[in-house]
Design a protein around this motif. Structure first.
Motif, PDB file in Angstrom:
ATOM      1  N   ASP A  62     -12.819  25.450 -33.974  1.00  0.00           N
ATOM      2  CA  ASP A  62     -11.765  24.639 -34.504  1.00  0.00           C
ATOM      3  C   ASP A  62     -10.526  25.145 -35.540  1.00  0.00           C
ATOM      4  N   LYS A  63      -9.723  26.100 -35.806  1.00  0.00           N
ATOM      5  CA  LYS A  63      -8.459  26.653 -35.960  1.00  0.00           C
ATOM      6  C   LYS A  63      -7.804  26.508 -35.210  1.00  0.00           C
ATOM      7  N   GLN A  64      -8.187  26.807 -33.343  1.00  0.00           N
ATOM      8  CA  GLN A  64      -7.816  26.395 -32.711  1.00  0.00           C
ATOM      9  C   GLN A  64      -6.736  25.254 -32.084  1.00  0.00           C
ATOM     10  N   ALA A  65      -7.988  24.004 -32.466  1.00  0.00           N
ATOM     11  CA  ALA A  65      -7.194  22.741 -32.545  1.00  0.00           C
ATOM     12  C   ALA A  65      -6.219  22.349 -33.259  1.00  0.00           C
ATOM     13  N   THR A  66      -6.365  22.594 -34.259  1.00  0.00           N
ATOM     14  CA  THR A  66      -5.905  22.634 -36.114  1.00  0.00           C
ATOM     15  C   THR A  66      -4.333  23.670 -35.622  1.00  0.00           C
ATOM     16  N   ALA A  67      -4.392  24.341 -34.620  1.00  0.00           N
ATOM     17  CA  ALA A  67      -2.926  24.582 -34.761  1.00  0.00           C
ATOM     18  C   ALA A  67      -2.050  23.889 -33.245  1.00  0.00           C
ATOM     19  N   GLY A  90       7.576  17.665 -56.779  1.00  0.00           N
ATOM     20  CA  GLY A  90       6.528  17.030 -57.019  1.00  0.00           C
ATOM     21  C   GLY A  90       5.316  17.764 -57.135  1.00  0.00           C
ATOM     22  N   TRP A  91       5.322  18.277 -55.817  1.00  0.00           N
ATOM     23  CA  TRP A  91       3.699  18.644 -55.055  1.00  0.00           C
ATOM     24  C   TRP A  91       3.649  20.551 -56.217  1.00  0.00           C
ATOM     25  N   ILE A  92       4.765  20.898 -56.556  1.00  0.00           N
ATOM     26  CA  ILE A  92       4.273  22.031 -57.177  1.00  0.00           C
ATOM     27  C   ILE A  92       4.564  22.129 -58.365  1.00  0.00           C
ATOM     28  N   LEU A 106       6.036  34.137 -50.751  1.00  0.00           N
ATOM     29  CA  LEU A 106       4.643  33.806 -49.869  1.00  0.00           C
ATOM     30  C   LEU A 106       4.331  31.757 -49.684  1.00  0.00           C
ATOM     31  N   GLU A 107       4.584  31.473 -48.860  1.00  0.00           N
ATOM     32  CA  GLU A 107       4.203  30.425 -48.239  1.00  0.00           C
ATOM     33  C   GLU A 107       3.112  30.334 -46.936  1.00  0.00           C
ATOM     34  N   GLY A 108       1.979  29.707 -47.239  1.00  0.00           N
ATOM     35  CA  GLY A 108       0.758  29.534 -46.409  1.00  0.00           C
ATOM     36  C   GLY A 108       0.659  27.805 -46.521  1.00  0.00           C
ATOM     37  N   GLY A 109       0.868  28.590 -44.190  1.00  0.00           N
ATOM     38  CA  GLY A 109       1.442  27.296 -43.692  1.00  0.00           C
ATOM     39  C   GLY A 109       2.325  26.453 -43.980  1.00  0.00           C
ATOM     40  N   CYS A 110       3.690  26.776 -43.041  1.00  0.00           N
ATOM     41  CA  CYS A 110       5.230  26.381 -43.870  1.00  0.00           C
ATOM     42  C   CYS A 110       5.220  25.552 -42.998  1.00  0.00           C
ATOM     43  N   GLY A 111       4.079  25.128 -41.484  1.00  0.00           N
ATOM     44  CA  GLY A 111       5.176  23.467 -40.758  1.00  0.00           C
ATOM     45  C   GLY A 111       6.205  23.798 -40.439  1.00  0.00           C
ATOM     46  N   LYS A 112       7.573  23.146 -39.994  1.00  0.00           N
ATOM     47  CA  LYS A 112       8.751  23.053 -39.850  1.00  0.00           C
ATOM     48  C   LYS A 112       9.970  24.141 -40.442  1.00  0.00           C
ATOM     49  N   GLY A 113       9.401  24.692 -41.765  1.00  0.00           N
ATOM     50  CA  GLY A 113      10.270  25.227 -42.797  1.00  0.00           C
ATOM     51  C   GLY A 113      10.480  24.549 -43.323  1.00  0.00           C
ATOM     52  N   ARG A 114      10.546  23.342 -43.627  1.00  0.00           N
ATOM     53  CA  ARG A 114      11.349  22.691 -44.692  1.00  0.00           C
ATOM     54  C   ARG A 114      11.278  23.041 -46.528  1.00  0.00           C
ATOM     55  N   HIS A 115      10.629  23.570 -46.970  1.00  0.00           N
ATOM     56  CA  HIS A 115      10.372  23.811 -47.577  1.00  0.00           C
ATOM     57  C   HIS A 115      10.287  25.459 -47.939  1.00  0.00           C
ATOM     58  N   ALA A 134       2.289  26.664 -32.986  1.00  0.00           N
ATOM     59  CA  ALA A 134       4.074  26.780 -32.978  1.00  0.00           C
ATOM     60  C   ALA A 134       5.100  26.277 -33.629  1.00  0.00           C
ATOM     61  N   ALA A 135       4.801  25.471 -33.978  1.00  0.00           N
ATOM     62  CA  ALA A 135       5.783  25.480 -36.157  1.00  0.00           C
ATOM     63  C   ALA A 135       6.299  25.981 -36.038  1.00  0.00           C
ATOM     64  N   VAL A 136       6.546  27.520 -35.923  1.00  0.00           N
ATOM     65  CA  VAL A 136       6.460  28.875 -36.727  1.00  0.00           C
ATOM     66  C   VAL A 136       8.327  28.841 -35.887  1.00  0.00           C
ATOM     67  N   ALA A 154       1.282  33.897 -37.799  1.00  0.00           N
ATOM     68  CA  ALA A 154      -0.085  34.392 -38.704  1.00  0.00           C
ATOM     69  C   ALA A 154      -1.259  32.997 -39.096  1.00  0.00           C
ATOM     70  N   ASP A 155      -2.789  34.323 -39.163  1.00  0.00           N
ATOM     71  CA  ASP A 155      -3.644  33.111 -40.071  1.00  0.00           C
ATOM     72  C   ASP A 155      -3.728  33.456 -41.262  1.00  0.00           C
ATOM     73  N   ILE A 156      -3.942  32.157 -41.929  1.00  0.00           N
ATOM     74  CA  ILE A 156      -3.860  32.489 -43.509  1.00  0.00           C
ATOM     75  C   ILE A 156      -5.339  33.529 -43.661  1.00  0.00           C
ATOM     76  N   TYR A 157      -5.995  33.149 -43.162  1.00  0.00           N
ATOM     77  CA  TYR A 157      -7.185  34.470 -43.600  1.00  0.00           C
ATOM     78  C   TYR A 157      -6.780  35.625 -43.406  1.00  0.00           C
ATOM     79  N   SER A 170       1.288  26.427 -51.230  1.00  0.00           N
ATOM     80  CA  SER A 170       0.368  26.397 -49.848  1.00  0.00           C
ATOM     81  C   SER A 170       0.603  24.234 -50.609  1.00  0.00           C
ATOM     82  N   ILE A 171       1.678  23.856 -49.527  1.00  0.00           N
ATOM     83  CA  ILE A 171       1.296  22.590 -49.823  1.00  0.00           C
ATOM     84  C   ILE A 171       0.818  22.228 -48.207  1.00  0.00           C
ATOM     85  N   GLY A 172      -0.231  21.066 -48.182  1.00  0.00           N
ATOM     86  CA  GLY A 172      -0.602  20.308 -47.408  1.00  0.00           C
ATOM     87  C   GLY A 172      -0.811  20.960 -46.678  1.00  0.00           C
ATOM     88  N   VAL A 173      -1.995  22.022 -46.171  1.00  0.00           N
ATOM     89  CA  VAL A 173      -2.698  23.033 -46.123  1.00  0.00           C
ATOM     90  C   VAL A 173      -4.045  23.589 -45.533  1.00  0.00           C
TER      91      VAL A 173
HETATM   92  C1  LIG Z   1      -0.122  18.996 -43.588  1.00  0.00           C
HETATM   93  S1  LIG Z   1       0.980  20.348 -42.389  1.00  0.00           S
HETATM   94  C2  LIG Z   1       2.353  21.375 -43.548  1.00  0.00           C
HETATM   95  C3  LIG Z   1       3.304  21.879 -43.188  1.00  0.00           C
HETATM   96  C4  LIG Z   1       3.878  22.753 -44.582  1.00  0.00           C
HETATM   97  N1  LIG Z   1       3.402  23.069 -45.883  1.00  0.00           N
HETATM   98  C5  LIG Z   1       5.044  20.871 -44.980  1.00  0.00           C
HETATM   99  O1  LIG Z   1       4.503  20.872 -46.024  1.00  0.00           O
HETATM  100  O2  LIG Z   1       5.313  21.004 -44.273  1.00  0.00           O
HETATM  101  C6  LIG Z   1      -0.279  21.960 -42.333  1.00  0.00           C
HETATM  102  C7  LIG Z   1       0.667  23.116 -41.621  1.00  0.00           C
HETATM  103  O3  LIG Z   1      -1.285  24.456 -42.142  1.00  0.00           O
HETATM  104  C8  LIG Z   1      -1.059  25.246 -40.974  1.00  0.00           C
HETATM  105  N2  LIG Z   1      -1.909  26.172 -40.901  1.00  0.00           N
HETATM  106  C9  LIG Z   1      -3.409  25.261 -39.758  1.00  0.00           C
HETATM  107  N3  LIG Z   1      -4.517  26.315 -40.483  1.00  0.00           N
HETATM  108  C10 LIG Z   1      -3.696  27.458 -40.709  1.00  0.00           C
HETATM  109  C11 LIG Z   1      -4.546  28.834 -40.924  1.00  0.00           C
HETATM  110  N4  LIG Z   1      -5.450  28.782 -40.568  1.00  0.00           N
HETATM  111  N5  LIG Z   1      -2.994  29.734 -40.843  1.00  0.00           N
HETATM  112  C12 LIG Z   1      -1.894  28.936 -41.140  1.00  0.00           C
HETATM  113  N6  LIG Z   1      -1.564  28.166 -41.097  1.00  0.00           N
HETATM  114  C13 LIG Z   1      -2.157  27.115 -40.793  1.00  0.00           C
HETATM  115  C14 LIG Z   1      -0.541  24.101 -40.010  1.00  0.00           C
HETATM  116  O4  LIG Z   1      -0.314  24.575 -38.542  1.00  0.00           O
HETATM  117  C15 LIG Z   1       0.732  23.102 -40.419  1.00  0.00           C
HETATM  118  O5  LIG Z   1       2.145  23.618 -39.821  1.00  0.00           O
END
Ligand SMILES: C[S@@+](CC[C@H](N)C(=O)[O-])C[C@H]1O[C@@H](n2cnc3c(N)ncnc32)[C@H](O)[C@@H]1O
Ligand SMILES: [Zn+2]
Length: 333
Positions: A62-67, A90-92, A106-115, A134-136, A154-157, A170-173
């Motif tokens: 499931d983590k693979q599919a999400t990534a 607005g989110w923070i 520390l930012e958990g799940g940065c996506g394209k790095g906009r924040h 690969a968003a990194v 890295a994996d958040i866990y 952590s925004i939307g993650v």
């Molecule tokens: C909806 S995006 C939000 C990205 C960013 N926070 C933003 O607001 O633009 C969710 C992000 O969480 C990352 N993600 C999902 N599972 C993760 C995990 N176990 N460890 C780290 N990142 C993870 C995804 O790869 C994805 O980039």
């Protein structure tokens, strides 16, 4: 990676110190090299400037599919939007830009790095942004010139980080993780006593129509389809939302009389919020919802219990656009 990132890193297996071997450097970035743990003999590659702590092939399915899905998404929707800064605040909330000055973040799940980029520009001492996908690659490109911004895969866990942070967000993650509460706690574990945490998640309240109507389609169809096909198909619901927000929700909410009527209409707060965005951003919003293999919709009660469980102080939980929850609190140990 920049060498000063070493200050925050720890082996994800044994928490030992990591030793850097740089094989190719480009300005302040180590582009290729290795991070080795002398305590447990594990080592991690630095490839294309990014330390790689997660082997996607070894992860749970499931983590693979999400990534995989989010990696595709952020490598496609790479655009910047001038409205991102206000949206992020607005989110923070109640955090404001001056809060970041001199902080280690520390930012958990940065996506394209906009924040990530924004926080670095707002004067954080350092920000370490983590993402599994690969968003990194996009986040690295977006923050390359900023000496206080660091991106790791890295994996958040399994965070390869010391408890060295003044603030984590952590925004939307978290709602896309197999165990959202566990991901939240993992991020909190790297915040120093007296530091702060922010999280923004999808709410259960007001989203019954998504849970009942959209989720089955997302789970069984759209998250399983080829993302390129979904990219094109998702233009249909985007066109509906775009027309509704630009022709109705936006204009109605801009006048006092219109707003009094609009407030009784379907999903008004959120659709009025979305009305400020152009086509590309609205397409990203729709695509992002449909592509995720895992999405939880979390009640306020459940979210509150996360903060209680970690013993956070002065917690502020806010209803965002009446469809999601944002939380902020102080970590005391
Ligand atoms: C909806 S995006 C939000 C990205 C960013 N926070 C933003 O607001 O633009 C969710 C992000 O969480 C990352 N993600 C999902 N599972 C993760 C995990 N176990 N460890 C780290 N990142 C993870 C995804 O790869 C994805 O980039
Ligand atoms: Zn180790």
């Amino acid at each position: 990676m920049k060498k000063r990132l070493l200050e925050y890193l720890a082996c994800p297996s044994c928490a030992g110190a990591l030793r850097l071997t740089a094989r190719r450097e480009d300005g302040i970035e180590v582009m290729e090299g290795e991070l080795a743990c002398d305590a447990c003999a594990r080592s991690f590659l630095i490839e294309r400037g990014i330390p790689r702590f997660a082997d996607l092939a070894e992860l749970e399915r499931d983590k693979q599919a999400t990534a995989e899905k989010f990696g595709w998404s952020w490598q496609t929707f790479t655009h910047e939007d001038e409205k991102y800064a206000a949206e992020f605040l607005g989110w923070i909330a109640p955090v404001v830009p001056s809060f970041f000055a001199g902080k280690v973040v520390l930012e958990g799940g940065c996506g394209k790095g906009r924040h990530t980029r924004r926080v670095a520009q707002w004067g954080a001492r350092d920000i370490v942004a983590v993402d599994l996908s690969a968003a990194v690659e996009v986040a690295f490109a977006a923050t390359r010139g900023l000496e206080n911004a660091h991106v790791i895969q890295a994996d958040i866990y399994r965070l390869p980080l010391r408890r060295a942070f003044d603030y984590a967000f952590s925004i939307g993650v978290l709602h896309h993780l197999p165990d959202p509460r566990g991901g939240f706690k993992s991020l909190v574990s790297r915040v120093k006593s007296g530091g702060h945490m922010s999280a923004w998640i999808y709410g259960a309240e007001n989203n019954g129509w998504i849970v009942g109507l959209v989720n089955p389609v997302r789970e069984h169809v759209t998250s399983r389809m080829n993302p390129r096909l979904l990219f094109h198909l998702s233009k249909v619901p985007t066109a509906v939302m775009f027309a509704a927000t630009k022709l109705f929700y936006g204009p109605m909410n801009r006048s006092a009389r219109g707003a009094a009527i609009a407030r009784h209409t379907f999903y008004n707060d959120y659709l009025n919020f979305v009305s400020q965005f152009d086509w590309r951003e609205q397409h990203l919003i729709v695509f992002d919802h449909l592509v995720a293999p895992t999405s939880f919709y979390i009640s306020r009660e459940e979210f509150e219990s996360w903060w209680k469980e970690i013993g956070a102080k002065d917690v502020v939980i806010g209803w965002h656009n009446k469809n999601s929850w944002r939380g902020f609190g102080r970590i005391e140990r």
